[in-house]
Write an enzyme that holds these catalytic residues in place. Structure first.
Site, PDB file in Angstrom:
ATOM      1  N   LYS A  22      -5.577   4.968   1.241  1.00 31.01           N
ATOM      2  CA  LYS A  22      -4.119   4.936   1.467  1.00 31.01           C
ATOM      3  C   LYS A  22      -3.374   5.175   0.163  1.00 31.01           C
ATOM      4  O   LYS A  22      -2.472   6.009   0.093  1.00 31.01           O
ATOM      5  CB  LYS A  22      -3.718   3.568   2.040  1.00 31.01           C
ATOM      6  CG  LYS A  22      -2.212   3.304   1.971  1.00 31.01           C
ATOM      7  CD  LYS A  22      -1.816   1.999   2.613  1.00 31.01           C
ATOM      8  CE  LYS A  22      -1.884   0.777   1.730  1.00 31.01           C
ATOM      9  NZ  LYS A  22      -0.787   0.639   0.764  1.00 31.01           N
ATOM     10  N   ARG A  92       7.777   0.589   0.325  1.00 31.00           N
ATOM     11  CA  ARG A  92       8.274   0.686  -1.050  1.00 31.00           C
ATOM     12  C   ARG A  92       7.747   1.919  -1.783  1.00 31.00           C
ATOM     13  O   ARG A  92       8.403   2.450  -2.663  1.00 31.00           O
ATOM     14  CB  ARG A  92       7.848  -0.545  -1.843  1.00 31.00           C
ATOM     15  CG  ARG A  92       8.294  -1.831  -1.264  1.00 31.00           C
ATOM     16  CD  ARG A  92       7.746  -2.941  -2.101  1.00 31.00           C
ATOM     17  NE  ARG A  92       8.096  -2.713  -3.497  1.00 31.00           N
ATOM     18  CZ  ARG A  92       9.240  -3.042  -4.034  1.00 31.00           C
ATOM     19  NH1 ARG A  92      10.159  -3.627  -3.310  1.00 31.00           N
ATOM     20  NH2 ARG A  92       9.478  -2.779  -5.294  1.00 31.00           N
ATOM     21  N   ARG A 121       8.849  -7.250  -7.109  1.00 32.49           N
ATOM     22  CA  ARG A 121       8.422  -5.861  -7.305  1.00 32.49           C
ATOM     23  C   ARG A 121       9.545  -4.951  -7.812  1.00 32.49           C
ATOM     24  O   ARG A 121       9.980  -4.019  -7.118  1.00 32.49           O
ATOM     25  CB  ARG A 121       7.798  -5.317  -6.017  1.00 32.49           C
ATOM     26  CG  ARG A 121       6.616  -6.149  -5.574  1.00 32.49           C
ATOM     27  CD  ARG A 121       5.947  -5.598  -4.368  1.00 32.49           C
ATOM     28  NE  ARG A 121       5.130  -4.431  -4.640  1.00 32.49           N
ATOM     29  CZ  ARG A 121       4.471  -3.767  -3.695  1.00 32.49           C
ATOM     30  NH1 ARG A 121       4.537  -4.161  -2.452  1.00 32.49           N
ATOM     31  NH2 ARG A 121       3.737  -2.718  -4.014  1.00 32.49           N
ATOM     32  N   ASP A 304      -5.398  -6.425  -4.291  1.00 32.77           N
ATOM     33  CA  ASP A 304      -5.494  -6.029  -2.885  1.00 32.77           C
ATOM     34  C   ASP A 304      -6.756  -6.563  -2.201  1.00 32.77           C
ATOM     35  O   ASP A 304      -6.935  -6.370  -0.999  1.00 32.77           O
ATOM     36  CB  ASP A 304      -5.442  -4.495  -2.756  1.00 32.77           C
ATOM     37  CG  ASP A 304      -4.078  -3.933  -3.133  1.00 32.77           C
ATOM     38  OD1 ASP A 304      -3.114  -4.708  -3.207  1.00 32.77           O
ATOM     39  OD2 ASP A 304      -3.987  -2.706  -3.362  1.00 32.77           O
ATOM     40  N   ILE A 326      -0.895 -10.574 -10.609  1.00 33.07           N
ATOM     41  CA  ILE A 326      -0.120  -9.332 -10.443  1.00 33.07           C
ATOM     42  C   ILE A 326       1.189  -9.578  -9.680  1.00 33.07           C
ATOM     43  O   ILE A 326       2.257  -9.162 -10.118  1.00 33.07           O
ATOM     44  CB  ILE A 326      -0.945  -8.244  -9.701  1.00 33.07           C
ATOM     45  CG1 ILE A 326      -2.317  -8.054 -10.363  1.00 33.07           C
ATOM     46  CG2 ILE A 326      -0.172  -6.921  -9.619  1.00 33.07           C
ATOM     47  CD1 ILE A 326      -2.315  -7.396 -11.717  1.00 33.07           C
ATOM     48  N   ARG A 396      -0.644  -0.530   8.916  1.00 34.50           N
ATOM     49  CA  ARG A 396      -0.053   0.200   7.785  1.00 34.50           C
ATOM     50  C   ARG A 396      -1.148   0.730   6.862  1.00 34.50           C
ATOM     51  O   ARG A 396      -1.001   1.782   6.267  1.00 34.50           O
ATOM     52  CB  ARG A 396       0.851  -0.728   6.961  1.00 34.50           C
ATOM     53  CG  ARG A 396       2.143  -1.087   7.658  1.00 34.50           C
ATOM     54  CD  ARG A 396       3.046  -1.840   6.731  1.00 34.50           C
ATOM     55  NE  ARG A 396       3.280  -1.061   5.515  1.00 34.50           N
ATOM     56  CZ  ARG A 396       4.032  -1.435   4.501  1.00 34.50           C
ATOM     57  NH1 ARG A 396       4.657  -2.580   4.563  1.00 34.50           N
ATOM     58  NH2 ARG A 396       4.172  -0.681   3.449  1.00 34.50           N
TER      59      ARG A 396
HETATM   60  N1  EPU Z   1       6.352  -4.020 -12.244  1.00 36.76           N
HETATM   61  C1  EPU Z   1       7.474  -4.200 -13.002  1.00 36.76           C
HETATM   62  N2  EPU Z   1       8.337  -3.156 -13.181  1.00 36.76           N
HETATM   63  C2  EPU Z   1       8.114  -1.929 -12.609  1.00 36.76           C
HETATM   64  C3  EPU Z   1       6.959  -1.739 -11.850  1.00 36.76           C
HETATM   65  C4  EPU Z   1       6.097  -2.810 -11.672  1.00 36.76           C
HETATM   66  O1  EPU Z   1       7.721  -5.284 -13.527  1.00 36.76           O
HETATM   67  O2  EPU Z   1       8.933  -1.029 -12.810  1.00 36.76           O
HETATM   68  C5  EPU Z   1       5.410  -5.136 -12.051  1.00 36.76           C
HETATM   69  C6  EPU Z   1       5.301  -5.566 -10.586  1.00 36.76           C
HETATM   70  O3  EPU Z   1       6.319  -6.453 -10.219  1.00 36.76           O
HETATM   71  C7  EPU Z   1       3.934  -6.196 -10.551  1.00 36.76           C
HETATM   72  C8  EPU Z   1       3.143  -5.359 -11.544  1.00 36.76           C
HETATM   73  O4  EPU Z   1       4.104  -4.680 -12.342  1.00 36.76           O
HETATM   74  O5  EPU Z   1       4.004  -7.520 -11.000  1.00 36.76           O
HETATM   75  C9  EPU Z   1       2.203  -4.340 -10.951  1.00 36.76           C
HETATM   76  O6  EPU Z   1       2.858  -3.625  -9.926  1.00 36.76           O
HETATM   77  P1  EPU Z   1       2.578  -2.089  -9.653  1.00 36.76           P
HETATM   78  O7  EPU Z   1       3.803  -1.305  -9.995  1.00 36.76           O
HETATM   79  O8  EPU Z   1       1.297  -1.672 -10.258  1.00 36.76           O
HETATM   80  O9  EPU Z   1       2.428  -2.077  -8.073  1.00 36.76           O
HETATM   81  P2  EPU Z   1       2.812  -0.878  -7.147  1.00 36.76           P
HETATM   82  O10 EPU Z   1       2.614   0.397  -7.866  1.00 36.76           O
HETATM   83  O11 EPU Z   1       4.128  -1.140  -6.507  1.00 36.76           O
HETATM   84  C10 EPU Z   1       0.418  -0.440  -6.170  1.00 36.76           C
HETATM   85  C11 EPU Z   1      -0.222  -0.415  -4.815  1.00 36.76           C
HETATM   86  C12 EPU Z   1      -0.303  -1.846  -4.281  1.00 36.76           C
HETATM   87  C13 EPU Z   1      -1.160  -2.665  -5.264  1.00 36.76           C
HETATM   88  C14 EPU Z   1      -0.546  -2.600  -6.663  1.00 36.76           C
HETATM   89  C15 EPU Z   1      -1.381  -3.296  -7.707  1.00 36.76           C
HETATM   90  C16 EPU Z   1       0.429   1.745  -3.977  1.00 36.76           C
HETATM   91  C17 EPU Z   1       1.243   2.549  -3.013  1.00 36.76           C
HETATM   92  N3  EPU Z   1       0.585   0.414  -3.932  1.00 36.76           N
HETATM   93  O12 EPU Z   1       1.710  -1.000  -6.000  1.00 36.76           O
HETATM   94  O13 EPU Z   1      -0.963  -1.779  -3.024  1.00 36.76           O
HETATM   95  O14 EPU Z   1      -1.204  -4.004  -4.844  1.00 36.76           O
HETATM   96  O15 EPU Z   1      -0.377  -1.211  -7.060  1.00 36.76           O
HETATM   97  O16 EPU Z   1      -2.649  -2.764  -7.748  1.00 36.76           O
HETATM   98  O17 EPU Z   1      -0.363   2.291  -4.726  1.00 36.76           O
HETATM   99  C18 EPU Z   1      -1.557  -2.558  -0.878  1.00 36.76           C
HETATM  100  O18 EPU Z   1      -2.188  -1.490  -0.716  1.00 36.76           O
HETATM  101  O19 EPU Z   1      -1.672  -3.535  -0.088  1.00 36.76           O
HETATM  102  C19 EPU Z   1      -0.653  -2.679  -2.011  1.00 36.76           C
HETATM  103  C20 EPU Z   1       0.310  -3.597  -2.078  1.00 36.76           C
END
Ligand code: EPU
Length: 419
Positions: A22, A92, A121, A304, A326, A396
């Protein structure tokens, strides 16, 4: 809405195939915004989140079609530069269109994603990076308005490792003028799969899979054919299912080399996990040992997989501690697991789990994808009947998990809510 009814206690035996990832599919589909021509993708998982990203793309004027599981995406013409609230609020990851749209269309209007069940997030790092590349960003009426006549290469360092933040800026930088350096980047396999697609399209990206990515901007990108990598989180979830049921399963298309930490922890808990021909054999033992975990960005233990691992620990001998570093609110499954008899206490960012002899079936629900999966796993191991409602969340991100488990011998069925 559907619900899933499980009668626990069956050992899982047989072969099961892992679907496409995904979290690789979503950014890869979005990357088509940067290219001209017909892109073709194979091994795309059939998931609600994939349908949502298709809606986001179609709303921008992108043409998407599917035939026999092969997706064709053509973004030669983009007629709109807005990702509306109605779509972004359901997923998101829609924020991924921001960078590519600014790079290709010189402007984008994307709804700000709100908080979600697992944490606040924020997306400040996505915005900081685009600003460093010369985009003007304003927040108005709940929307991000980003404009840049030309995006310029920049040196960008992330304070926190972010997966979609890395992906967003890496995509934007492919069409920027000059060289972009991204530091402290996410090294997840899904980031690497995206970089591979972009490079096939003609981008010049070096270092994906390390914490320093360098991107030399190019004028334009062309269409590609690509097979999406298998889903390491689905594979891990299936392994836990075998662990919980003293099962003996062979997992096909299992990306073992991307699962080192999960496999290490599952082996520590007593499971046998070994490569076998074209797959991976996962065998659960009678006695589950308690193991501590701490979620970390890749290659650490993935957030995850945290909820699923907690179910295994709830039936282990002894005490284990699971720390979630995280997301600040990713223990939504705990209150539901307690209703099934698990002994879990939350202390700050940690869950302290005292293993119990057995779980008992109950009616439960969860508001997050991985939490929903963990409740299905708990149901497989519990005594009696477990009913997991709001299956929407499961759909999802897991392709036919109930069907795959049924094929392995689980007593599980999907029924309409109200039946
Ligand atoms: N963060 C910030 N500022 C930002 C971006 C992130 O502070 O601008 C913080 C977040 O709040 C969090 C940490 O950085 O505490 C890591 O978040 P990240 O941005 O890596 O998460 P994401 O990119 O929104 C992806 C996956 C998630 C997975 C996380 C962590 C996708 C579409 N989603 O989310 O997947 O949990 O990385 O590995 O790739 C899932 O599949 O169930 C899922 C939630």
């Amino acid at each position: 809405m559907d619900k899933i009814v499980i009668r626990g206690g069956e050992r899982l035996i047989g072969e099961v195939e892992v679907s496409g990832s995904k979290n690789a599919t979503l950014p890869i589909f979005v990357s088509c915004l940067l290219s001209q021509g017909d892109n073709l993708f194979y091994n795309v998982p059939h998931l609600r989140d994939v349908q949502t990203i298709i809606k986001v793309l179609e709303n921008l004027g992108v043409r998407v079609s599917e035939k026999n599981g092969v997706y064709q995406i053509n973004a030669t013409e983009i007629s709109n530069d807005e990702a509306p609230y109605d779509l972004v609020k359901t997923m998101r990851a829609s924020i991924l269109v921001l960078g590519p749209l600014v790079a290709r269309m010189k402007k984008a209007t994307v709804s700000l994603p709100g908080g979600c069940a697992i944490g606040a997030r924020p997306i400040n790092l996505h915005l900081m990076g685009l600003e460093a590349m010369g985009a003007k960003i304003e927040l108005r009426h709940g929307y991000i308005e980003a404009k840049a006549d030309v995006l310029k290469g920049a040196n960008i360092s992330f304070d926190t490792v972010t997966v979609t933040g890395t992906e967003n800026l890496m995509m934007a930088a492919t069409l920027a003028k000059g060289k972009t350096t991204l530091q402290n980047t996410a090294v997840e396999p899904e980031v690497v799969d995206l970089a591979n697609v972009l490079n096939k399209m003609g981008a010049r990206i070096n270092g994906a899979g390390t914490s320093l990515i360098e991107i030399e901007g190019v004028e334009s990108l062309h269409a590609v054919e690509h097979t999406i990598i298998p889903d390491r989180i689905e594979a891990g979830t299936l392994m836990v299912a075998a662990g919980l049921t003293r099962g003996n399963i062979k997992i096909l298309h299992c990306p073992l080399s991307e699962m080192e930490m999960v496999v290490h922890k599952l082996r520590e808990s007593g499971m046998e996990i070994e490569s076998e021909g074209d797959g991976v054999r996962a065998v659960g033992m009678k006695r589950i040992r308690s193991v501590d975990i701490r979620t970390q960005p890749y290659p650490g233990f993935p957030t995850d997989m945290q909820a699923q691992f907690m179910v295994l620990m709830s039936l282990a001998r002894g005490l284990s501690v699971i720390s979630e570093t995280i997301f600040e609110n990713r223990f939504i499954h705990v209150s539901e697991l307690r209703r099934m008899g698990a002994d879990v206490r939350i202390q700050g960012d940690s869950a302290i789990i005292q293993g119990v002899e057995s779980l008992s079936g109950a009616t439960v629900m969860a508001t997050d994808l991985r939490a929903s999966a963990s409740l299905i796993l708990a149901g497989l191991a519990a005594e009696g009947v477990t009913v997991v409602s709001r299956v929407y969340h499961l759909d999802r991100g897991y392709e036919g998990l109930d069907k795959k488990l049924a094929k392995l011998g689980a007593n599980i069925k999907r029924v309409k809510e109200g039946d």
